[in-house]
Structure formats: C-alpha cells, structure tokens
Design a protein around this motif. Structure first.
Motif, PDB file in Angstrom:
ATOM      1  N   TYR A   1      -8.407   8.903  -4.749  1.00 50.23           N
ATOM      2  CA  TYR A   1      -9.256   9.387  -3.605  1.00 50.23           C
ATOM      3  C   TYR A   1     -10.471   8.452  -3.774  1.00 50.23           C
ATOM      4  CZ  TYR A   1     -13.162  12.093  -1.637  1.00 50.23           C
ATOM      5  OH  TYR A   1     -14.253  12.393  -0.848  1.00 50.23           O
ATOM      6  N   TYR A   2     -10.991   8.198  -4.855  1.00 49.66           N
ATOM      7  CA  TYR A   2     -12.234   7.466  -4.744  1.00 49.66           C
ATOM      8  C   TYR A   2     -11.727   5.922  -4.607  1.00 49.66           C
ATOM      9  CZ  TYR A   2     -15.042  11.007  -6.625  1.00 49.66           C
ATOM     10  OH  TYR A   2     -15.607  12.482  -6.629  1.00 49.66           O
ATOM     11  N   MET A   3     -10.644   5.482  -4.707  1.00 47.06           N
ATOM     12  CA  MET A   3     -10.447   4.222  -4.474  1.00 47.06           C
ATOM     13  C   MET A   3     -10.103   3.860  -3.092  1.00 47.06           C
ATOM     14  SD  MET A   3      -7.575   3.063  -7.550  1.00 47.06           S
ATOM     15  CE  MET A   3      -7.206   1.474  -6.722  1.00 47.06           C
ATOM     16  N   LEU A   4      -9.850   4.643  -2.257  1.00 47.89           N
ATOM     17  CA  LEU A   4      -9.475   4.745  -1.101  1.00 47.89           C
ATOM     18  C   LEU A   4     -10.405   5.004  -0.033  1.00 47.89           C
ATOM     19  CD1 LEU A   4      -5.592   5.825  -0.924  1.00 47.89           C
ATOM     20  CD2 LEU A   4      -6.352   3.377  -0.934  1.00 47.89           C
ATOM     21  N   SER A   5     -11.304   6.116  -0.527  1.00 47.77           N
ATOM     22  CA  SER A   5     -12.538   6.378   0.387  1.00 47.77           C
ATOM     23  C   SER A   5     -13.723   6.242   0.188  1.00 47.77           C
ATOM     24  CB  SER A   5     -12.148   8.097   0.523  1.00 47.77           C
ATOM     25  OG  SER A   5     -12.604   8.594  -0.893  1.00 47.77           O
ATOM     26  N   ARG A   6     -13.830   5.836  -1.045  1.00 49.28           N
ATOM     27  CA  ARG A   6     -15.539   5.531  -1.385  1.00 49.28           C
ATOM     28  C   ARG A   6     -15.494   3.980  -1.666  1.00 49.28           C
ATOM     29  NH1 ARG A   6     -18.229  10.152  -3.058  1.00 49.28           N
ATOM     30  NH2 ARG A   6     -17.328  11.893  -1.855  1.00 49.28           N
TER      31      ARG A   6
ATOM     32  N   VAL B   1     -15.404  10.682 -14.900  1.00 52.50           N
ATOM     33  CA  VAL B   1     -14.697   9.814 -15.258  1.00 52.50           C
ATOM     34  C   VAL B   1     -14.001   9.970 -16.737  1.00 52.50           C
ATOM     35  CG1 VAL B   1     -14.583   7.200 -16.224  1.00 52.50           C
ATOM     36  CG2 VAL B   1     -15.842   7.864 -14.081  1.00 52.50           C
ATOM     37  N   ILE B   2     -14.888  10.572 -17.566  1.00 51.49           N
ATOM     38  CA  ILE B   2     -14.432  11.012 -18.987  1.00 51.49           C
ATOM     39  C   ILE B   2     -13.455  12.000 -18.889  1.00 51.49           C
ATOM     40  CG2 ILE B   2     -15.454  12.042 -21.026  1.00 51.49           C
ATOM     41  CD1 ILE B   2     -17.738  10.595 -20.697  1.00 51.49           C
TER      42      ILE B   2
ATOM     43  N   HIS C   1     -14.428   0.867 -15.116  1.00 50.83           N
ATOM     44  CA  HIS C   1     -15.126   2.048 -14.841  1.00 50.83           C
ATOM     45  C   HIS C   1     -16.627   1.779 -13.769  1.00 50.83           C
ATOM     46  CE1 HIS C   1     -13.489   4.528 -18.235  1.00 50.83           C
ATOM     47  NE2 HIS C   1     -12.892   4.620 -17.203  1.00 50.83           N
ATOM     48  N   ALA C   2     -17.082   0.532 -14.250  1.00 50.00           N
ATOM     49  CA  ALA C   2     -18.111   0.123 -13.219  1.00 50.00           C
ATOM     50  C   ALA C   2     -18.002   0.206 -11.885  1.00 50.00           C
ATOM     51  CB  ALA C   2     -18.841  -1.340 -13.788  1.00 50.00           C
ATOM     52  N   CYS C   3     -16.977  -0.118 -11.422  1.00 47.84           N
ATOM     53  CA  CYS C   3     -16.659  -0.032  -9.708  1.00 47.84           C
ATOM     54  C   CYS C   3     -16.869   1.149  -9.133  1.00 47.84           C
ATOM     55  CB  CYS C   3     -15.502  -0.844  -9.348  1.00 47.84           C
ATOM     56  SG  CYS C   3     -14.098  -0.194 -10.177  1.00 47.84           S
TER      57      CYS C   3
END
Length: 199
Positions: free
Chosen positions: A144-149, A99-100, A87-89
């Motif tokens: 989305y958050y893994m690929l764009s952010r 996240v929750i 989660h920290a990343c």
C-alpha cells in the motif's frame, strides 16, 4: 605368464563392456523375497528421512537468518529511526512505530514458518498456514505504501512485502513435496507381494 596376461587383458576389457542378458547380476526374472523387499523399502524410507531432514534444516536456517535480519532492522529503527535505507524511503508517510510493528509481525510469520518446517507432528502444517496468513497483512501494508504513497516504485525495497510471504509459501511448498514423496513410498510399500519359493 601368457595366461596371466590374457586374464588381465580380459578383465580390463570387461570393465568397458555393456551388461548383457548373460550377466547373472542382472537376472530379475526371480521375484524378491519379503526380506529383500523389506530392506529395499527401509532404504527408501531412510533416504527420504535424510533428504527431508536436510531440506527442512536448510529452509529453517534460511528463515532463521531472515528473522535475525528483521530483528536487527527493528532495533535499528527503534534506536536510530530512519537510518536504514530501506526504512528511510517511507519516512515521509509512515510513523516509526508502524514500521516496527510491521517488522514484528513479519518476525512472527517467519517464526511460525520455521517452527512448522522443523516440527514433525500431525499439526505442523497448521503452523505453515498460520505463517502464510499472518504474512499477508504485512505484504498488504508495505505494498500500500509502496504503490500509493511513493512517487515512483522502488524495486530495492520489494523484499519488504514479498519476503515473509514468499518464505511462508516456500515452506508450504517444501512440506507439500516431502508429503507427496512419503505418500509415494507408502504406496510402493503397499504393493509388496508375497514371495512363494518353488518347492
């Protein structure tokens, strides 16, 4: 004594011989009577039911373990945010409540998959499809958050988008395979023939 020795040697040699046409136990030229056919089909159905129970239980147990892990990560994120490495990343880009929420939706999707695998009714497949479609937004959110952010792609958190979706997909595939097997057994049962004894 010599006769006993000969019989004993012959019986030992017979264990290692291949069966031949003369073996009466292999004579299948006579059709089975309805009772024998019924026993055969009953044994097939019992075997299928046992295998179905075993596989469904195994998949339900895997889903239950994954649900327990997701609930643990939810409570960990709620009590001490961003302490868990996976989660920290996302700390810079995502709010803690998002996240929750994503993890709760994943728990919901996995619970529906587990319920659909365990419950044997006419509508159990609906639960599996509900699970599959519920896990799609979770996968889209994390991807989305893994690929764009993120500055670089993190393989160690790939289970976040893939986990619930693959769990639901595997449960659907298992249900499909077991359904095909039961249809095959029903087709074989429909091929029962009427035995007429020679009079």
């Amino acid at each position: 004594m010599m006769t006993l020795t000969r019989k004993w040697k012959r019986s030992r040699e017979d264990q290692f011989l291949l069966p031949t046409q003369d073996d009466p136990s292999l004579d299948d030229s006579f059709p089975a009577d309805p009772q024998e056919q019924e026993e055969y089909f009953r044994s097939l159905e019992m075997s299928l039911a046992q295998q179905s129970f075993l596989w469904r239980s195994a998949y339900a147990a895997l889903m239950l373990v994954f649900i327990a892990f997701l609930i643990y990560s939810i409570f960990q994120q709620a009590w001490s945010p961003w302490e868990l490495r996976f989660h920290a990343c996302f700390m810079e880009d995502v709010d803690s409540w998002m996240v929750i929420s994503a993890d709760w939706v994943a728990v919901l999707a996995c619970s529906m998959a587990m319920f659909g695998v365990v419950k044997m009714s006419t509508h159990h497949r609906r639960w599996l499809w509900y699970s599959f479609f519920t896990s799609i937004p979770v996968s889209v959110f994390w991807l989305y958050y893994m690929l764009s952010r993120m500055p670089r792609f993190r393989w160690d958190v790939l289970w976040l988008p893939i986990g619930p979706l693959s769990g639901a997909g595997n449960c659907l595939y298992l249900d499909h395979l077991l359904n095909v097997s039961s249809q095959d057994v029903r087709k074989i049962r429909a091929c029962m023939y009427a035995y007429k004894a020679n009079q």
